[in-house]
Design a protein around this motif. Structure first.
Motif, short mmCIF file in Angstrom:
data_model
loop_
_atom_site.label_atom_id
_atom_site.label_comp_id
_atom_site.label_asym_id
_atom_site.label_seq_id
_atom_site.Cartn_x
_atom_site.Cartn_y
_atom_site.Cartn_z
N PRO A 7 34.93 61.74 73.95
CA PRO A 7 33.70 61.34 74.65
C PRO A 7 33.91 60.29 75.74
N LEU A 8 34.68 59.24 75.44
CA LEU A 8 34.89 58.20 76.45
C LEU A 8 35.70 58.73 77.64
N GLU A 9 36.57 59.72 77.40
CA GLU A 9 37.32 60.33 78.48
C GLU A 9 36.40 61.13 79.40
N PHE A 39 31.66 50.21 74.29
CA PHE A 39 30.37 50.32 73.59
C PHE A 39 29.40 51.22 74.37
N VAL A 40 29.86 51.83 75.43
CA VAL A 40 29.11 52.71 76.32
C VAL A 40 27.97 51.95 77.02
N ASN A 41 28.12 50.63 77.19
CA ASN A 41 27.25 49.90 78.10
C ASN A 41 27.62 50.41 79.49
N MET A 42 26.64 50.72 80.32
CA MET A 42 26.91 51.36 81.60
C MET A 42 26.32 50.59 82.77
N VAL A 43 27.04 50.60 83.88
CA VAL A 43 26.56 50.04 85.13
C VAL A 43 26.30 51.20 86.09
N GLY A 70 24.44 50.29 75.68
CA GLY A 70 24.88 51.53 75.06
C GLY A 70 24.13 51.90 73.80
N ASN A 71 23.57 50.90 73.08
CA ASN A 71 22.82 51.18 71.85
C ASN A 71 21.53 51.95 72.12
N ASN A 72 21.02 51.87 73.34
CA ASN A 72 19.76 52.53 73.66
C ASN A 72 19.94 53.91 74.29
#
Length: 85
Positions: A7-9, A39-43, A70-72
């Motif tokens: 997934p992260l890739e 943590f899949v926090n995204m900008v 990322g939690n949301n």
């Protein structure tokens, strides 16, 4: 044999391209993915936020840049311009 992708890739391959993000709340975001962490926090840059009010009205807000927790995040759709496309 089929190749596997983590997934992260997959998210890493989306950096620099448009992405549509659906959150657990009544908000959706489209923008250009510029970065993320483990943590899949995204900008995102050049962002459009779509919010559905309790009355069912869809509000649209333009933002230069945003950081999403990322939690949301519920779902990511790479290469999409969101619900209006």
């Amino acid at each position: 044999m089929a190749s596997q992708i983590l997934p992260l890739e997959l998210i890493d391959r989306c950096i620099g391209s448009r992405i549509w993000i659906i959150t657990k709340s009544d908000r959706e975001f489209t923008g250009t993915l510029t970065g993320f962490d483990d943590f899949v926090n995204m900008v995102l840059e050049d962002v459009t936020e779509f919010e559905t009010t309790p009355e069912g009205v869809r509000k649209k807000t333009k933002l230069n840049q945003t950081l999403l927790n990322g939690n949301n995040i519920c779902m990511l759709i790479p290469g999409s311009n969101g619900p209006d496309s």
